[in-house]
Scaffold this motif. Structure first.
Motif: not given
Length: 187
Positions: A160-162, A139-144, A86-94, A117-125
């Motif tokens: 959902d972390v609302s 798995v990401v939270t809905n902060t984005i 289980i990979l755990v990170d604060d955010m992922a972009d590309t 991932l806490t924040h899934g930015i998911f830009s580009g590829p």
């Protein structure tokens, strides 16, 4: 967190860890045979905390770089053979790092790989990379907002972390302890 230095009022950092622990226990049936992995040395504290609370082992991946923004190799520190990684990170972009890390974990004998991932930015590829990677789920939270990403990639799931944010606002407004949320998440 460095951003606290820009404020002259008390600032609380909200953590997704309780929600992550709940998701793991409810969605990975064999979680007791898992290992929590940080895709870089900077996340070691995060993964050791989660591993300790689940009473499982942890590992980390050390990135060796030839030059800035170019990873030469990834060295796995820890034994993932025959375990669910289980990979755990604060955010992922590309998502280049987590996809390479997932490949490295499979090479080392992991039976399944999840990313949380806490924040899934998911830009580009990013979406294409996730779709083509060996993840059971990302798995990401809905902060984005994630609706579009989830439509384009069936591997993406959302926590959902609302309610945690709402409870933090309520507690702050009423002068109650926000630190309660560090170990308890309302749902």
């Amino acid at each position: 967190m460095q951003i606290k230095g820009f404020f002259d009022i008390p600032v609380d950092n909200l953590y997704a860890e309780p929600a992550v622990l709940k998701w793991i226990k409810e969605n990975i049936p064999e979680w007791k045979n898992s290992i929590i992995v940080s895709p870089d040395a900077g996340g070691a504290k995060r993964v050791t905390s989660i591993a300790d609370r689940l009473n499982v082992e942890f590992a980390l991946i050390h990135k060796e770089r030839k030059k800035a923004n170019e990873v030469a190799s990834m060295v796995l520190v820890g034994d993932v053979k025959d375990k669910i990684a289980i990979l755990v990170d604060d955010m992922a972009d590309t998502c280049g790092t987590i996809v390479h890390a997932a490949d490295r974990l499979v090479e080392a004998g992991a039976t399944k790989v999840y990313a949380i991932l806490t924040h899934g930015i998911f830009s580009g590829p990013a979406i294409s990379r996730i779709n083509n990677a060996c993840f059971e789920a990302v798995v990401v939270t809905n902060t984005i907002p994630q609706d579009g990403h989830m439509r384009d990639c069936p591997k993406i799931q959302c926590i959902d972390v609302s309610m945690m944010f709402a409870e933090a606002v309520r507690r702050t407004h009423n002068g109650e302890s926000v630190s309660y949320l560090f170990s308890n998440v309302p749902y």
